[in-house]
Design a protein around this motif. Structure first.
Motif, PDB file in Angstrom:
ATOM      1  N   HIS A  38       5.289  -5.186  -7.368  1.00 10.50           N
ATOM      2  CA  HIS A  38       6.752  -5.238  -7.510  1.00 10.50           C
ATOM      3  C   HIS A  38       7.447  -4.334  -6.504  1.00 10.50           C
ATOM      4  CE1 HIS A  38       5.438  -1.753  -9.808  1.00 10.50           C
ATOM      5  NE2 HIS A  38       6.682  -1.315  -9.878  1.00 10.50           N
ATOM      6  N   LEU A  39       6.789  -3.271  -6.078  1.00  9.41           N
ATOM      7  CA  LEU A  39       7.367  -2.377  -5.074  1.00  9.41           C
ATOM      8  C   LEU A  39       7.182  -2.946  -3.670  1.00  9.41           C
ATOM      9  CD1 LEU A  39       6.111   1.051  -6.474  1.00  9.41           C
ATOM     10  CD2 LEU A  39       8.354  -0.019  -6.806  1.00  9.41           C
ATOM     11  N   GLU A  41       6.879  -6.002  -2.774  1.00 11.06           N
ATOM     12  CA  GLU A  41       7.689  -7.197  -2.556  1.00 11.06           C
ATOM     13  C   GLU A  41       9.136  -6.879  -2.184  1.00 11.06           C
ATOM     14  OE1 GLU A  41       7.072  -9.319  -6.190  1.00 11.06           O
ATOM     15  OE2 GLU A  41       5.373 -10.467  -5.379  1.00 11.06           O
ATOM     16  N   LYS A  42       9.588  -5.662  -2.457  1.00  9.92           N
ATOM     17  CA  LYS A  42      10.940  -5.265  -2.070  1.00  9.92           C
ATOM     18  C   LYS A  42      11.044  -4.991  -0.577  1.00  9.92           C
ATOM     19  CE  LYS A  42      11.471  -1.770  -4.904  1.00  9.92           C
ATOM     20  NZ  LYS A  42      12.148  -0.666  -5.645  1.00  9.92           N
ATOM     21  N   HIS A  43       9.908  -4.784   0.078  1.00 15.08           N
ATOM     22  CA  HIS A  43       9.927  -4.334   1.468  1.00 15.08           C
ATOM     23  C   HIS A  43       9.169  -5.241   2.437  1.00 15.08           C
ATOM     24  CE1 HIS A  43      11.622  -0.599  -0.051  1.00 15.08           C
ATOM     25  NE2 HIS A  43      10.633  -0.541  -0.928  1.00 15.08           N
ATOM     26  N   ASP A 186       8.620   5.592  -3.509  1.00 17.92           N
ATOM     27  CA  ASP A 186       8.713   5.184  -4.908  1.00 17.92           C
ATOM     28  C   ASP A 186       7.406   5.592  -5.577  1.00 17.92           C
ATOM     29  OD1 ASP A 186       9.676   4.006  -7.270  1.00 17.92           O
ATOM     30  OD2 ASP A 186      10.602   2.374  -6.126  1.00 17.92           O
TER      31      ASP A 186
END
Length: 245
Positions: A38-39, A41-43, A186
């Motif tokens: 999930h982290l 995929e943000k970047h 994060d």
């Protein structure tokens, strides 16, 4: 654990990894891909050109491939690892490639990748170090790797570094104007947290991180502080008697 080395310094030895990869099928440092997907995929976009540093025998790259990331290049300096991973995953990940390569000297042109990902590779280089004062040889080694990462990143590209190192330790290495990137992070995990650092090429350091770099440079240039020592009056003292072994 079955494959633990007899000394932490072996983590920097390619012979140790070659031997380990002959017997170990897979190992996940800092959790499986699903733990931080999930982290990431943000970047990282699905159509990004991605380089994985020190891929090892982790399933991360194949899991990313199954999640829709197709343009993935994997490197590791262990030829045993590279051959095993290619044989294991090439049939179902035909667009993914593996290369035997040292992260200190990447054989790729500048601005080749949109994203570079490492999970535990830099930790292996720093395993013997005091995180507050990394010795010059180890700091130089990491610096060389980070220079290469910055070189192969495209403008706006991201370097994702996954580690257990907390920001007050790892930012001391990552927050450098010379790398031409910003530093963000994060965390993930239950109970014990791991950290995912996102370093974005072409973005300036925050004022806080720029001040950190300035302070560290000033400290490095300052003369060493004399250390008072106690001298034993006996000329034939055996210093080994004072070492807890």
């Amino acid at each position: 654990m079955e494959h633990l080395p007899d000394h932490n310094s072996r983590y920097k030895d390619v012979d140790y990894w070659d031997e380990r990869y002959k017997n170990e099928q897979s190992f996940e440092w800092f959790g499986e891909f699903s733990k931080f997907q999930h982290l990431l995929e943000k970047h990282v976009r699905k159509d990004d050109a991605i380089l994985v540093l020190g891929c090892g025998n982790s399933a991360m790259s194949s899991d990313m491939y199954e999640a829709g990331y197709r343009s993935i290049t994997n490197i590791d300096y262990s030829p045993v690892c590279v051959e095993a991973m290619r044989a294991r995953h090439a049939p179902r990940c035909p667009a993914m490639t593996w290369h035997t390569m040292d992260a200190r000297q990447l054989a790729f042109p500048a601005a080749s990748y949109d994203a570079v990902v490492e999970k535990g590779t830099l930790d292996a280089l720093l395993v013997d170090e005091d995180p507050w004062r990394v010795a010059p040889p180890a700091a130089g080694l990491v610096h060389t790797v980070l220079e290469e990462v910055s070189r192969v990143l495209r403008p706006g590209g991201r370097f994702l570094s996954i580690t257990f190192a907390q920001p007050h330790f790892r930012k001391r290495l990552y927050a450098r104007r010379a790398y031409d990137w910003s530093v963000a992070h994060d965390r993930y995990g239950d109970g014990f947290h791991y950290f995912l650092y996102v370093l974005t090429k072409g973005e300036a350091l925050s004022p806080e991180d720029a001040a950190l770099e300035t302070r560290l440079l000033e400290e490095a240039m300052a003369p060493p502080t004399p250390v008072a020592t106690l001298q034993d009056s006996r000329e034939d003292v055996d210093f080994l008697n004072y070492i807890d072994i």
